[in-house]
Design a protein around this motif. Structure first.
Motif, PDB file in Angstrom:
ATOM      1  N   CYS A   5       1.087   6.894  -6.807  1.00 43.45           N
ATOM      2  CA  CYS A   5       0.014   7.871  -7.014  1.00 43.45           C
ATOM      3  C   CYS A   5       0.489   9.276  -6.658  1.00 43.45           C
ATOM      4  N   ARG A  40       1.918   1.705  -3.615  1.00 44.68           N
ATOM      5  CA  ARG A  40       0.823   2.305  -4.393  1.00 44.68           C
ATOM      6  C   ARG A  40       0.687   3.795  -4.101  1.00 44.68           C
ATOM      7  N   ASN A  41       0.727   4.154  -2.825  1.00 48.06           N
ATOM      8  CA  ASN A  41       0.558   5.561  -2.464  1.00 48.06           C
ATOM      9  C   ASN A  41       1.678   6.422  -3.037  1.00 48.06           C
ATOM     10  N   HIS A  66       0.824  -1.202   0.000  1.00 53.60           N
ATOM     11  CA  HIS A  66       0.000   0.000   0.000  1.00 53.60           C
ATOM     12  C   HIS A  66       0.862   1.258   0.000  1.00 53.60           C
ATOM     13  N   THR A  70      -3.712  -4.328  -3.522  1.00 54.63           N
ATOM     14  CA  THR A  70      -4.351  -3.058  -3.198  1.00 54.63           C
ATOM     15  C   THR A  70      -5.736  -2.913  -3.811  1.00 54.63           C
ATOM     16  N   ARG A 122      -6.075   6.168  -6.846  1.00 53.68           N
ATOM     17  CA  ARG A 122      -5.712   4.861  -6.294  1.00 53.68           C
ATOM     18  C   ARG A 122      -6.313   3.714  -7.102  1.00 53.68           C
TER      19      ARG A 122
END
Length: 775
Positions: A239, A235-236, A232, A530, A246
């Protein structure tokens, strides 16, 4: 669902589910997903500090099978840093005067390189061989700059500053004190000072890192598969850099062959491949080789401590002071955690009435730093425990006795410290009896055994050492879990903590089966991505069992509550009229199993419009739990060569409820092995120009199976109400105290003529000390 069994899986050493497929070669690691992908290789800096004056990629682009060579500008990454991962709680920052200048860690170097191994350009080719050939044909021109390699010198006002947006190389600073350190030291019976160094080393997992990225045109998102402990966070970060939502990026974790903190980090390679996959529309894969890993993956430790310990005539601590510097290389996304962990754990499991602690982090031209098993705890423990050993020698006490006189006992608990933890909550040790751990370990491995080993190993001088440690575990703020009822009546469980070998498939199934009151065969754990579980934190800081385990437990309770409501709708009954137990719902003479409930909610069933029986939950914790233990070791120092051989090792640790005792034992034994490696062998050395000197296993020495003895592990249970399953973390416990225990035993073996103050322990220094002893 078949025959029901009573709950009781938690606390049982059930066989690890993962092992069958792993031992049969059926694991699916990152490199096993290369089919159909084009290969990526990175052009990496060959100098530690320089301006980039030009990049010539023409020769590389002319090679057959080369599909592209990309620089930061091409990918919109010029001047774009990796986003920060965490920030300390404001109350903690205020209490410790914590200052964190903004770091800007480049994804790809565009104008300046800061360490050997830093990614500069990305090559895409039809296969790995062509990609590596192309890397050799990309010519990067450099204008060298002075390299900064000494962390203390890096903090001097005259040092060359590595980042243009900063006015110094100080990346973090914090300080706190309590009591009256000056008055306490002035009235002490003895004051010992020391300078202690733990050199740079790290996790070196069996599997190196890797990333696979692909743009899914049908679903309109980028799928990133990466060997990470923190999907996660990856991913954050993607982004944050790209501005994507997301929903535009899905991060998946395959089987991961070890992490130890090295993979609990966000790397530029992960972000670059995600962007490149969308830009080109190609499926791409990068698999790090070992030489890349030894220069480009995050390293760790590398701390210098200046200490002062004051004791009374009985050896009781009256004041403790430490001023330390952490070398974080060209940057660290975890700098706040590393410095804070070190500062907090410098207080140890002892009564310390007065203290002054100061810590700083220095930027240098070395590889980036991240958390590695303990992340500041082993370094703090080494400084404190070595100082205790020095004081014991001054007073004529044994290492066991000076600890016995200072360790917290049952009468002291709970024990408060006058500072908050990193979450802002005041620190209060919630243990049972730390002194009992000492008595336990010296019973299992007593000093009297030294004579026996001396007779067995006459070519060695035999020594005995002990060391205590304390660890904050189960760091929040939260973790997530999801459980859904499958059409056949079984359960699918997912948690936000990604496995890197911790046995999640087994332990979370144990927790879920107990909480649901069903057989484990009915529970299937599946690793989170995710998309399946949109929120999560990750696996690090001895937190998975505590946070993710509690999330699974909580989720099971919420699933039962949801299902009870659905059963009530089928029976036209109120939820309060329905009892649940052993996998059955009951109301009067009516009984319903999970399988029957699943069939009822299928198309054509009585409850087909009721929706899925599927729950996602967030478990939050107010603060950490505390795990404590004592290590004891018997080792030999070869009389002629100074080579150290560890002969016997014991750990007694105070923990909570063990979900799977055999897995906990394995974690501790593995941690001891890594600690022995750091204490005796492992070191990432650099020369004055910032050039790494340990780029292969010929120079970076790891412990062998012959270097690690059998380890005796004793678990002392201590209840904790801090979480619903009564668990304390243990993933880092095996490593924290090894360095200082081994160092103390070496001192004892050499006979007081040598005091180990750095790791890895220098064999040459031991040879000279032994020569003096013979003289």
């Amino acid at each position: 669902m078949g025959k029901q069994s009573a709950p009781g899986y938690v606390g049982s050493s059930v066989r690890r589910r993962e092992d069958t497929r792993m031992l049969h070669g059926q694991g699916r690691f990152l490199a096993d997903h290369a089919a159909g992908a084009h290969h990526v290789a990175f052009v990496r800096s060959t100098v530690a500090h320089a301006r980039i004056t030009g990049v010539d990629r023409d020769a590389a682009l002319r090679l057959p099978g080369v599909l592209g060579v990309y620089l930061a500008d091409d990918l919109g990454l010029a001047g774009v840093p990796i986003p920060s991962l965490t920030n300390p709680d404001p109350d903690f920052s205020a209490a410790t005067s914590c200052v964190l200048p903004e770091q800007r860690l480049p994804i790809l170097a565009d104008d300046r390189v800061l360490y050997v191994g830093q990614p500069v350009a990305v090559v895409v080719a039809e296969d790995r061989y062509r990609a590596e050939d192309a890397v050799e044909n990309v010519i990067v021109s450099y204008d060298p700059l002075p390299a900064v390699t000494d962390p203390v010198a890096a903090l001097e006002p005259t040092a060359a500053v590595l980042f243009d947006h900063l006015d110094s190389n100080e990346a973090a600073r914090m300080e706190f004190s309590f009591g009256d350190p000056e008055a306490a030291a002035a009235g002490a019976h003895r004051v010992v000072t020391g300078t202690y160094r733990m050199d740079r080393h790290g996790g070196v997992p069996l599997e190196c890192r890797g990333v696979r990225a692909e743009y899914d045109t049908r679903r309109g998102y980028v799928e990133v598969m990466t060997s990470t402990q923190v999907p996660h966070m990856v991913r954050n970060a993607i982004c944050g850099v790209t501005g994507w939502s997301r929903q535009h990026v899905k991060v998946v974790v395959p089987d991961v062959g070890g992490g130890f903190g090295t993979k609990a980090n966000v790397y530029g390679e992960e972000i670059a491949l995600a962007i490149l996959a969308e830009k080109t529309g190609m499926k791409l894969i990068w698999v790090e080789d070992r030489q890349e890993h030894l220069v480009g993956s995050a390293q760790a430790r590398d701390q210098l401590h200046h200490t002062r310990l004051a004791v009374d005539d009985q050896g009781h601590i009256v004041c403790w002071e430490d001023d330390f510097v952490v070398d974080i290389g060209a940057g660290s996304l975890w700098v706040a955690g590393i410095v804070a962990n070190t500062a907090i754990h410098l207080l140890g499991p002892y009564r310390i009435p007065a203290a002054r602690i100061r810590g700083r982090a220095a930027l240098t031209n070395k590889t980036l730093v991240a958390q590695y098993r303990g992340a500041g705890r082993p370094e703090a423990t080494f400084a404190l425990e070595r100082s205790l050993d020095a004081a014991a020698a001054e007073l004529g006490l044994s290492g066991e006795e000076i600890r016995r006189r200072n360790l917290l006992g049952a009468e002291d608990m709970p024990y408060s410290r006058p500072i908050p933890y990193r979450d802002g909550v005041p620190i209060a040790y919630d243990g049972a009896d730390y002194r009992a751990c000492l008595e336990s370990v010296v019973k299992v491995l007593p000093r009297s055994d030294v004579q026996h080993y001396q007779e067995l190993h006459p070519d060695y001088r035999i020594g005995y050492g002990v060391s205590s440690y304390l660890e904050a575990t189960g760091r929040g703020p939260h973790e997530t879990a999801r459980i859904r009822l499958l059409p056949d009546g079984r359960f699918e469980v997912t948690a936000g903590a990604a496995s890197a070998g911790q046995g999640h498939e087994t332990v979370f199934a144990q927790v879920a089966a107990d909480a649901l009151g069903v057989p484990m065969d009915c529970v299937h754990y599946i690793a989170a991505d995710t998309e399946r579980l949109p929120e999560g934190v990750g696996t690090f800081a001895s937190r998975s069992a505590v946070l993710a385990g509690s999330a699974v437990h909580q989720c099971a309770g919420e699933l039962i509550e949801l299902a009870t409501g659905r059963v009530g709708e089928l029976w036209n009954a109120e939820p309060g009229e329905i009892d649940y137990g052993g996998g059955h719902f009951r109301c009067g003479s009516n009984t319903l199993t999970w399988s029957e409930l699943a069939r009822a909610h299928a198309v054509g069933g009585a409850g087909e419009s009721g929706g899925a029986v599927d729950v996602t939950t967030v478990y939050r914790t107010e603060t950490v739990t505390w795990t404590m233990g004592v290590h004891a070791v018997i080792l030999g120092v070869h009389r002629r060569t100074g080579i150290v051989k560890v002969l016997r090792y014991a750990v007694s640790h105070e923990g909570g409820r063990e979900i799977n005792p055999k897995i906990v034992e394995g974690q501790i034994i593995g941690g001891v092995a890594q600690g022995i490696g750091g204490a005796l062998f492992e070191r990432w050395a650099y020369n004055g120009n910032g050039e790494p000197l340990a780029t292969t296993f010929a120079a970076y020495h790891l412990p062998l199976t012959t270097d690690v003895p059998s380890v005796m592990v004793t678990h002392l249970h201590a209840d904790t109400p801090a979480n619903p399953i009564g668990v304390r973390g243990a993933g880092e416990s095996g490593t924290i105290a090894v360095y200082s225990a081994v160092a103390g035993a070496v001192d004892d073996a050499v006979g007081g003529r040598y005091h180990v103050d750095s790791t890895p322990i220098a064999t040459g220094d031991l040879c000279r000390a032994l020569s003096g002893a013979r003289g």
